[in-house]
Design a protein around this motif. Structure first.
Motif, mmCIF file in Angstrom:
data_model
loop_
_atom_site.group_PDB
_atom_site.id
_atom_site.type_symbol
_atom_site.label_atom_id
_atom_site.label_comp_id
_atom_site.label_asym_id
_atom_site.label_seq_id
_atom_site.Cartn_x
_atom_site.Cartn_y
_atom_site.Cartn_z
ATOM 1 N N ASP A 138 0.824 -1.204 0.000
ATOM 2 C CA ASP A 138 0.000 0.000 0.000
ATOM 3 C C ASP A 138 0.861 1.257 0.000
ATOM 4 N N GLU A 147 -8.808 1.098 4.972
ATOM 5 C CA GLU A 147 -9.842 0.077 4.886
ATOM 6 C C GLU A 147 -10.682 0.193 3.611
ATOM 7 N N SER A 166 -9.805 0.454 0.695
ATOM 8 C CA SER A 166 -9.219 -0.305 -0.417
ATOM 9 C C SER A 166 -9.615 -1.780 -0.396
ATOM 10 N N LYS A 167 -10.211 -2.226 0.694
ATOM 11 C CA LYS A 167 -10.611 -3.641 0.791
ATOM 12 C C LYS A 167 -11.980 -3.806 0.137
ATOM 13 N N VAL A 177 -5.316 -5.007 5.705
ATOM 14 C CA VAL A 177 -6.052 -4.681 4.482
ATOM 15 C C VAL A 177 -5.354 -5.283 3.272
ATOM 16 N N ASP A 191 -5.601 -9.230 3.464
ATOM 17 C CA ASP A 191 -6.941 -9.735 3.147
ATOM 18 C C ASP A 191 -7.254 -9.588 1.662
ATOM 19 N N ASN A 233 -14.678 -6.096 1.850
ATOM 20 C CA ASN A 233 -15.870 -5.591 2.528
ATOM 21 C C ASN A 233 -16.988 -5.283 1.529
ATOM 22 N N LYS A 288 -18.668 -5.852 7.007
ATOM 23 C CA LYS A 288 -17.240 -6.114 6.854
ATOM 24 C C LYS A 288 -16.976 -7.588 6.572
ATOM 25 N N ASN A 289 -16.067 -7.864 5.640
ATOM 26 C CA ASN A 289 -15.592 -9.227 5.348
ATOM 27 C C ASN A 289 -16.707 -10.183 4.909
ATOM 28 N N TYR A 329 -15.638 2.841 9.464
ATOM 29 C CA TYR A 329 -14.325 2.192 9.340
ATOM 30 C C TYR A 329 -13.158 3.177 9.371
#
Length: 362
Positions: free
Chosen positions: A43, A74, A76-77, A107, A110, A147, A152-153, A260
């Protein structure tokens, strides 16, 4: 160096923990049987510090690694960022034996793991976690995800890495807040599995906060050992692995209600752990003294115990979107003591709401 083995049959792998792991990484890459083309996902915070250094090590191991940098944070997820990385992988000509490396925090791990799990139905994946939180939590156990706006997730898979390299030298540039957020998950391992480890944290606060080498290696290795032991018995979260979610039900609601951005994951988990301890005491499962010990250690290790920007009604609604909610019943991980927890799905609404109200900053 400490090495922790995650035993999962054909999917077993090693976690390497030390100050300086350059040669171990090179040797691993040389013997892994990967295709030559690789992608190194990082990142915008970590990449400028360590991206080129790691790329050269992968090159020394025989790979042609291209760096793909995502914006830190976060946000970017997401499926949008995943599509950008899929496009990059296709443009690079990655094949089924081309490895994807994740260099960064949770992040990055994942997201890169989600790409590795789904690109060409699965390509090799190696974790290089640089944050304390990622080292003791998201990089171990094979949960990968992105996400969704509603939670989330929620979009993800179980996909194990080929190895995890935790070079503690890379932690020297971590902001203090990032160290504290990792301690949230570390405290959790003592509560759910190991009373002696919890006591170690209580009695070594100065060394833990100062990341003194001996204490740091021990607390990371012990956290990984506990998570590895749990994951080895229950890879796909059919039962025992649920205990790793202690504090997370309320934490995910806090994260969602604050978009977040207000709380790091470990900070939200810290508040959620106090909430879960409170519920446990309200149900008569533990004495108030245990709640006091949990709360005191969390505060002493510079973590929050109250949440700003949340309401009880919104948080209560959010828990029903949690992955652990089945058939409209929320599976809570609750304490039976320091070092022992259990799962219950029969917690009355008034008890949950009272515990949530107690965690909202006045």
């Amino acid at each position: 160096m400490r090495k922790v083995r995650v035993e999962l049959g054909k999917e077993s792998y090693d976690i390497y923990i030390s100050h300086g792991l350059q040669q171990e990484l090179v040797d691993f890459v040389k013997g892994a049987g990967f295709s030559k083309q690789a992608m190194l996902v990082t990142d915008s915070n970590v990449g400028p510090l360590y991206g080129e250094k790691i790329r050269r090590l992968l090159e020394e191991g025989g790979l042609k690694a291209t760096i793909a940098t995502i914006p830190a944070g976060e946000s970017s997820k997401s499926l949008r960022m995943a599509e950008e990385l899929y496009t990059k992988a296709i443009e690079l000509g990655l094949d089924r034996k081309s490895p994807i490396f994740a260099l960064g925090g949770g992040v990055v791990g994942d997201l890169a793991g989600f790409i590795a799990a789904t690109y060409m139905r699965g390509v090799p994946f190696v974790q290089l976690p640089t944050s304390l939180l990622a080292q003791v939590d998201s990089s171990v156990g094979g949960k990968v995800a992105v996400n969704h706006a509603l939670g989330k997730n929620l979009i993800g898979a179980f996909y194990q890495p080929k190895a995890v390299f935790m070079d503690l030298e890379l932690m020297k540039t971590l902001p203090k807040r990032e160290i504290y957020t990792g301690l949230g998950e570390i405290i959790k391992y003592g509560i759910i599995y190991d009373a002696d480890f919890f006591a170690f944290l209580e009695s070594h606060v100065k060394e833990v906060l100062g990341l003194e080498p001996e204490a740091t290696v021990h607390m990371i290795a012990r956290s990984c050992e506990i998570k590895a032991a749990v994951v080895s018995q229950d890879e796909k979260e059919a039962g025992l692995r649920r205990i790793l979610n202690f504090g997370h039900t309320m934490a995910h609601a806090i994260e969602k209600e604050t978009n977040y951005v207000r709380y790091n994951h470990g900070e939200a988990v810290a508040i959620g752990m106090v909430g879960a301890a409170d519920i446990s005491a309200r149900l008569g499962m533990i004495p108030e003294a245990d709640v006091t010990r949990v709360t005191k250690l969390i505060e002493t290790l510079q973590l929050p115990i109250y949440a700003d920007g949340c309401t009880v009604d919104a948080m209560y609604r959010d828990i029903f979107h949690d992955k652990k909610t089945v058939g409209g019943k929320v599976n809570w991980v609750l304490m039976e003591g320091i070092g022992k927890v259990m799962c219950r799905n029969d917690v009355p609404e008034d008890v949950v709401r009272a515990a949530m109200a107690a965690r909202i900053a006045k």
